[in-house]
Design a protein around this motif. Structure first.
Motif, short mmCIF file in Angstrom:
data_model
loop_
_atom_site.label_atom_id
_atom_site.label_comp_id
_atom_site.label_asym_id
_atom_site.label_seq_id
_atom_site.Cartn_x
_atom_site.Cartn_y
_atom_site.Cartn_z
N LEU A 1 34.85 36.55 42.47
CA LEU A 1 35.03 37.39 43.30
C LEU A 1 33.80 38.34 43.66
N ASP A 2 32.61 37.99 42.84
CA ASP A 2 31.48 38.61 43.36
C ASP A 2 31.65 40.20 43.03
N VAL B 1 40.33 47.43 50.87
CA VAL B 1 39.76 46.44 50.18
C VAL B 1 39.97 46.39 48.75
N GLU B 2 39.93 47.75 48.47
CA GLU B 2 40.55 47.94 46.77
C GLU B 2 41.72 47.39 46.66
N VAL C 1 36.66 44.31 37.24
CA VAL C 1 37.64 43.50 36.73
C VAL C 1 38.67 44.19 35.67
N SER C 2 37.69 44.57 34.62
CA SER C 2 38.48 45.43 33.69
C SER C 2 39.59 46.46 33.94
N ARG C 3 38.91 47.21 35.05
CA ARG C 3 39.70 48.45 35.54
C ARG C 3 41.08 47.79 36.29
N HIS C 4 40.92 46.74 36.97
CA HIS C 4 42.02 46.12 37.87
C HIS C 4 42.94 45.55 36.75
N ARG D 1 43.73 40.08 44.08
CA ARG D 1 43.14 38.80 43.97
C ARG D 1 42.70 38.79 42.25
N VAL D 2 42.46 39.88 41.98
CA VAL D 2 42.01 39.86 40.06
C VAL D 2 43.37 39.45 39.40
N VAL D 3 44.67 40.03 39.92
CA VAL D 3 46.09 39.74 39.25
C VAL D 3 46.03 38.29 39.53
#
Length: 331
Positions: free
Chosen positions: A303-304, A278-279, A310-313, A285-287
């Protein structure tokens, strides 16, 4: 007539399944700890490593249409052939009984063909019962009753390793799902299979709140509970894509219990599975959303997930040069 009764395995099983008076049974006895330590219990064997072993009582639940039966059949084929499913592996082929309680015969045939791996199960290693096999004048056995349990017990061979019950509502129709007492006869039957060294996978519906439908007392007995759910940004055009989450797993430690995302890919009527954590799925998805121009706040809402996630990704994506125009605002 007596000879017919003696040679009727179903009738014999029904008679054996009926509870007898306590006075007719030897008393239950506790044993000394040294005596217990010296007893030769049947060793537990991995069936689908690392989460399913012999004697395990497991449940997979999901809302309608998510992919419960696909999951159940994939487990059954992996165990019956000694093959893989997603990131799990069956170390050896073991016998499986699959109890389908809903699908028409033609549909279960199509599903079996879809999921059958390159190597077929050996004869007798994957046996199926489906409602279209119920003969005229009979009804589908009810596992809430001793009679129904006895009919199914007559189908279970002595070397069966796994019984898949798909689904619980179709096979246990008496009593009320929300009442704990209605679960007791089924729990007793499951424990009787465990004593015989047999593992059971119950396929069940999710309730309105997203958890397994009915009394929570079911989970007290179970060794493994798996929930299937759609990804937060799921699009129906994606087909059978779902998140696999272990809400209870006595055999798993560390990363083994990590949630994963499975995608069922069907080509030429044959199924294959794509698996990722999932990670990793969330990162992709964030990208994608960042490259579409969404801001971090909007990505978090879409993405809930937490804005910090989000910032980390995004930081990881930028470090790897994956944000094409860096349209995602830094905040």
């Amino acid at each position: 007539m007596s000879a017919v009764r003696e040679n009727n395995p179903v009738l014999t099983a029904i008679q054996a399944a009926h509870p007898v008076l306590a006075d007719d049974l030897p008393p239950l006895q506790a044993v000394d700890v040294a005596e217990l330590a010296a007893m030769d219990f049947k060793p537990r064997q991995p069936l689908l490593s690392p989460w399913l072993c012999s004697q395990d009582l497991a449940m997979v639940f999901a809302p309608r249409g998510v992919g419960k039966t696909h999951f159940g059949l994939a487990v059954a084929f992996a165990v019956a052939t000694g093959g893989p499913f997603a990131r799990w592996q069956a170390p050896a082929a073991r016998k499986v009984l699959y109890l389908d309680g809903e699908l028409p015969g033609a549909v279960i045939q199509q599903r079996l063909w879809m999921h059958c791996p390159d190597v077929d199960p050996a004869p007798g290693y994957l046996r199926i019962f489906t409602p279209d096999l119920v003969t005229e004048g009979r009804t589908l056995p009810d596992l809430s009753t001793y009679e129904g349990q006895a009919v199914i017990d007559a189908m279970i061979e002595t070397d069966t390793a796994l019984v898949v019950v798909d689904n619980l509502s179709a096979w246990a129709r008496s009593g009320r799902e929300n009442e704990a007492e209605s679960w007791h006869p089924i729990a007793d039957w499951l424990l009787s299979l465990r004593r015989r060294g047999i593992a059971v996978l119950l396929v069940h519906h999710a309730g309105k709140g997203g958890q397994q439908r009915g009394t929570s007392k079911r989970e007290d007995l179970l060794d493994v509970v798996i929930g299937l759910s759609r990804p937060k940004d799921y699009d129906p055009q994606q087909g059978a894509v779902f998140v696999v989450e272990f809400s209870k797993a006595r055999n798993l430690v560390g990363d083994q219990a990590e949630s994963i995302e499975l995608e069922l890919v069907v080509a030429d009527d044959r199924a294959t599975w794509r698996c990722r954590t999932v990670e990793a799925s969330t990162f992709e998805r964030v990208v994608d959303l960042a490259n579409e121009g969404l801001r971090p706040n909007d990505i978090a809402l879409e993405l809930d997930i937490n804005k910090s996630s989000v910032s980390r990704h995004l930081n990881k994506a930028r470090a790897n040069g994956l944000i094409k125009a860096d349209k995602a605002a830094r905040s």
